[in-house]
Design a protein around this motif. Structure first.
Motif, short mmCIF file in Angstrom:
data_model
loop_
_atom_site.label_atom_id
_atom_site.label_comp_id
_atom_site.label_asym_id
_atom_site.label_seq_id
_atom_site.Cartn_x
_atom_site.Cartn_y
_atom_site.Cartn_z
N ARG A 32 0.82 -1.21 0.00
CA ARG A 32 0.00 0.00 0.00
C ARG A 32 0.85 1.26 0.00
N PRO A 33 1.73 1.42 -1.02
CA PRO A 33 2.54 2.65 -1.09
C PRO A 33 1.68 3.84 -1.46
N SER A 34 2.17 5.03 -1.17
CA SER A 34 1.48 6.24 -1.59
C SER A 34 1.35 6.24 -3.11
N SER A 35 0.14 6.43 -3.61
CA SER A 35 -0.13 6.29 -5.04
C SER A 35 -1.08 7.38 -5.54
N ASP A 36 -1.21 7.45 -6.86
CA ASP A 36 -2.13 8.42 -7.44
C ASP A 36 -3.57 8.07 -7.11
N ALA A 37 -3.89 6.78 -7.09
CA ALA A 37 -5.27 6.38 -6.82
C ALA A 37 -5.32 4.93 -6.34
N ILE A 38 -6.41 4.63 -5.66
CA ILE A 38 -6.77 3.26 -5.30
C ILE A 38 -7.79 2.81 -6.33
N VAL A 39 -7.55 1.69 -6.98
CA VAL A 39 -8.45 1.21 -8.05
C VAL A 39 -9.16 -0.04 -7.56
N VAL A 40 -10.49 0.03 -7.50
CA VAL A 40 -11.30 -1.09 -7.04
C VAL A 40 -11.89 -1.82 -8.23
N LEU A 41 -11.55 -3.08 -8.38
CA LEU A 41 -12.11 -3.88 -9.47
C LEU A 41 -13.56 -4.22 -9.18
N GLY A 42 -14.41 -4.01 -10.16
CA GLY A 42 -15.84 -4.24 -9.98
C GLY A 42 -16.19 -5.72 -9.88
N SER A 43 -17.36 -5.96 -9.36
CA SER A 43 -17.97 -7.28 -9.35
C SER A 43 -19.47 -7.04 -9.44
N PRO A 71 -5.25 9.89 -2.73
CA PRO A 71 -6.31 10.90 -2.58
C PRO A 71 -7.60 10.57 -3.32
N VAL A 72 -7.54 9.60 -4.22
CA VAL A 72 -8.69 9.28 -5.07
C VAL A 72 -8.93 7.77 -5.07
N VAL A 73 -10.21 7.39 -5.09
CA VAL A 73 -10.58 5.99 -5.28
C VAL A 73 -11.28 5.88 -6.63
N VAL A 74 -10.78 4.99 -7.46
CA VAL A 74 -11.36 4.74 -8.78
C VAL A 74 -12.18 3.46 -8.72
N THR A 75 -13.46 3.55 -9.08
CA THR A 75 -14.28 2.35 -9.22
C THR A 75 -14.43 2.06 -10.70
N VAL A 76 -14.44 0.79 -11.05
CA VAL A 76 -14.44 0.43 -12.47
C VAL A 76 -15.35 -0.76 -12.71
N GLU A 127 -5.09 10.25 -19.38
CA GLU A 127 -5.72 11.56 -19.53
C GLU A 127 -5.37 12.50 -18.38
N ARG A 128 -5.15 11.92 -17.20
CA ARG A 128 -4.89 12.73 -16.00
C ARG A 128 -3.42 12.83 -15.64
N GLY A 129 -2.56 12.15 -16.39
CA GLY A 129 -1.14 12.17 -16.09
C GLY A 129 -0.78 11.37 -14.86
N TRP A 130 -1.62 10.42 -14.48
CA TRP A 130 -1.35 9.55 -13.35
C TRP A 130 -0.53 8.36 -13.79
N ASP A 151 0.20 -3.94 -18.26
CA ASP A 151 0.15 -3.94 -19.72
C ASP A 151 -0.65 -2.75 -20.25
N ALA A 152 -1.50 -2.17 -19.40
CA ALA A 152 -2.27 -0.98 -19.78
C ALA A 152 -1.51 0.31 -19.46
N GLY A 153 -0.25 0.18 -19.03
CA GLY A 153 0.61 1.35 -18.83
C GLY A 153 0.66 1.90 -17.43
N MET A 154 0.18 1.15 -16.45
CA MET A 154 0.16 1.64 -15.07
C MET A 154 1.24 0.97 -14.24
N GLU A 155 1.69 1.68 -13.20
CA GLU A 155 2.61 1.11 -12.21
C GLU A 155 1.79 0.70 -11.01
#
Length: 201
Positions: A32-43, A71-76, A127-130, A151-155
């Protein structure tokens, strides 16, 4: 000929075993390092209400956000035919009701499986430079989700939830590991995802 066949079978068995072991190992990690966002995979969601599996992921993301991981949570996640709500929107509403302000939430309502969802999040990141993300999903799904996000370009790193139906019994865990082993090997071999709901396929 028999030796060649035997060698091929042995190689396949070793590949399957090593992949399953890697999935098990990744499932036990909690980065859980400091990151641009937390991304929650949908179900699954039912008329805007997250399923128990999805709710467990959302509760874990809420905890990470409260701990200041990002600072942001991304739901997908998109929606199945006939649904009125997307998984992303159901997740966003759940987290907003739980106390996360709207400007700290981003819904990406796309994807019928993990691969499509990760590609959609990757585009939103670009789009957001994250660049950095902590993924929240079930433990056994973490390794494949990480690979697709990269593979989608994220760390990415992952912080899997330890609650919910996916982790209740050893039998359930074993079944999920077998399924994820097959799904991960399919993705590495073909670049395609298995059919299923976001966070599953």
């Amino acid at each position: 000929m028999n030796r060649v066949f035997g060698a091929v079978v042995l190689a396949v068995l070793l590949l399957v075993a090593s992949t399953a072991a890697a999935i098990w190992w990744t499932a036990r990690q909690d980065a859980r390092p400091s990151s641009d966002a937390i991304v929650v995979l949908g179900s699954a969601q039912y008329n805007g209400v997250p399923s128990s599996i999805f709710a467990a992921r959302l509760e874990h993301a809420l905890s990470l956000w409260e701990d200041g991981v990002a600072p942001v949570v991304v739901t997908v996640g998109g929606k199945a035919a006939g649904d009125q709500f997307t998984e992303a929107d159901a997740g966003r509403a759940y987290l907003e009701e739980a106390g996360i302000p709207g400007d700290s939430l981003l819904a990406v309502p796309e994807g019928v499986d993990t691969l499509e969802s990760m590609r959609a999040v990757g585009a939103a990141y670009a789009e957001r430079g994250w660049s950095t993300a902590v993924l929240v999903t079930d433990p056994w799904h973490a390794m494949r989700a990480e690979r697709m996000a990269e593979d989608a370009g994220m760390e990415v790193t992952s912080s899997p939830t330890r609650q919910g139906p996916a982790v209740q019994t050893r039998t359930t865990q074993f079944r999920y590991i077998l399924r994820e082993t097959a799904a991960y090997l399919l993705y590495r071999a073909t670049g395609e995802s298995v059919a299923g709901a976001p966070g599953v396929g």
